[in-house]
Design a protein around this motif. Structure first.
Motif, mmCIF file in Angstrom:
data_model
loop_
_atom_site.group_PDB
_atom_site.id
_atom_site.type_symbol
_atom_site.label_atom_id
_atom_site.label_comp_id
_atom_site.label_asym_id
_atom_site.label_seq_id
_atom_site.Cartn_x
_atom_site.Cartn_y
_atom_site.Cartn_z
ATOM 1 N N GLY A 75 5.925 7.349 -5.524
ATOM 2 C CA GLY A 75 5.452 8.726 -5.534
ATOM 3 C C GLY A 75 4.406 8.950 -4.452
ATOM 4 N N TYR A 76 4.523 10.083 -3.757
ATOM 5 C CA TYR A 76 3.637 10.373 -2.633
ATOM 6 C C TYR A 76 2.941 11.722 -2.771
ATOM 7 C CZ TYR A 76 5.958 6.517 -0.226
ATOM 8 O OH TYR A 76 6.437 5.289 0.116
ATOM 9 N N HIS A 77 1.810 11.827 -2.125
ATOM 10 C CA HIS A 77 1.174 13.113 -1.876
ATOM 11 C C HIS A 77 2.163 13.970 -1.075
ATOM 12 C CE1 HIS A 77 -1.530 15.930 0.252
ATOM 13 N NE2 HIS A 77 -2.300 15.802 -0.828
ATOM 14 N N THR A 132 3.079 3.494 -10.537
ATOM 15 C CA THR A 132 3.446 4.274 -9.356
ATOM 16 C C THR A 132 2.930 3.565 -8.109
ATOM 17 O OG1 THR A 132 3.366 6.346 -10.591
ATOM 18 C CG2 THR A 132 3.234 6.506 -8.200
ATOM 19 N N LYS A 133 3.809 3.438 -7.136
ATOM 20 C CA LYS A 133 3.447 2.722 -5.916
ATOM 21 C C LYS A 133 3.829 3.543 -4.692
ATOM 22 C CE LYS A 133 7.633 -0.203 -5.622
ATOM 23 N NZ LYS A 133 8.016 0.019 -4.215
ATOM 24 N N GLN A 134 3.235 3.182 -3.549
ATOM 25 C CA GLN A 134 3.524 3.862 -2.286
ATOM 26 C C GLN A 134 4.106 2.931 -1.226
ATOM 27 O OE1 GLN A 134 0.301 4.411 -3.835
ATOM 28 N NE2 GLN A 134 1.314 6.159 -4.821
ATOM 29 N N TYR A 135 4.033 1.630 -1.470
ATOM 30 C CA TYR A 135 4.457 0.645 -0.484
ATOM 31 C C TYR A 135 5.543 -0.256 -1.081
ATOM 32 C CZ TYR A 135 0.668 2.250 2.440
ATOM 33 O OH TYR A 135 -0.140 3.030 3.229
ATOM 34 N N GLY A 172 -1.705 -2.326 -3.628
ATOM 35 C CA GLY A 172 -2.378 -1.072 -3.909
ATOM 36 C C GLY A 172 -2.250 -0.595 -5.337
ATOM 37 N N THR A 173 -1.791 -1.467 -6.252
ATOM 38 C CA THR A 173 -1.673 -1.101 -7.663
ATOM 39 C C THR A 173 -2.477 -2.077 -8.516
ATOM 40 O OG1 THR A 173 0.223 -2.488 -8.319
ATOM 41 C CG2 THR A 173 0.713 -0.416 -7.140
ATOM 42 N N SER A 174 -2.544 -1.798 -9.801
ATOM 43 C CA SER A 174 -3.266 -2.665 -10.736
ATOM 44 C C SER A 174 -2.342 -3.658 -11.419
ATOM 45 C CB SER A 174 -3.974 -1.815 -11.798
ATOM 46 O OG SER A 174 -3.020 -1.052 -12.540
#
Length: 212
Positions: A73-75, A117-120, A126-128
């Motif tokens: 999911g992205y901005h 939810t991740k972007q890469y 960048g996630t937990s």
């Protein structure tokens, strides 16, 4: 899986085996890979991967094993995707409001599923996720998802790098072409994880259920 040749036989043969406290990780089973109008459409390889992953999810739940789904999911500007979003044009399929960003038909998150939810590419970057797996007491990851050569491979390398015993369930991973699918399963099995068929993974989950 690809046959080993003399450059691999006896060099990359080690197996790490299943852990005792796994989590099932289902990477990016998004509608984008099932929509023939989307550039990410993956065809039969992605369809069969989802069917296998859903069988694993059922078995994991019966065994009390955590199930974690990832989504991209992205901005609206894609700025949180950085250079990845800049490089990979089809990632616009995951912009807000796109039907292609939703989970694939047949995969509805249950109330007890964890959604990350991740972007890469990697489910860990960048996630937990790594901290959450540690909190859950997990020692291993059963890895499934799309695509084998992209986000599955990246997540595999990071799962291993974070210290989790990593088991890639080959039939529950899919790609747009057999060549990158098979090549990446071969390489992950050589260096980062054990690649297994569906039946041993289901048997392992059934064994955990029996001892729970």
């Amino acid at each position: 899986m690809l046959d080993r040749d003399d450059n691999y036989a006896g060099v990359y043969d080690r197996r790490v085996g299943f852990g005792q406290r796994p989590a099932l990780l289902m990477v990016d089973f998004a509608h984008a890979y099932y929509d023939p109008e989307c550039p990410l459409f993956g065809g039969e390889g992605c369809r069969t991967a989802l069917a296998a992953a859903l069988r694993l999810r059922q078995a994991a739940k019966a065994a009390g094993v955590p199930v974690i789904l990832t989504r991209v999911g992205y901005h609206p500007t894609g700025v949180d995707g950085g250079r990845f979003f800049e490089k990979a044009a089809p990632l616009t399929a995951f912009l807000p409001g796109r039907a292609t960003a939703e989970f694939a038909d047949g995969l509805v998150p249950d109330a007890d599923d964890i959604v990350v939810t991740k972007q890469y590419p990697s489910a860990f970057f960048g996630t937990s996720l790594a901290a959450m797996l540690t909190t859950l007491g997990c020692d291993s990851v059963l890895l499934t998802g799309l695509t084998t050569s992209g986000c599955v491979r990246a997540s595999c390398v990071d799962a291993m790098s974070h210290g989790f015993r990593t088991i890639v369930v080959g039939p529950a991973c899919g790609d747009r072409h057999d060549a990158p699918h098979e090549a990446n399963l071969f390489d992950m099995n050589a260096k980062y994880a054990d690649v297994v068929d569906l039946a041993p993974a289901l048997a392992h989950l059934e064994g955990l259920r029996a001892t729970a």
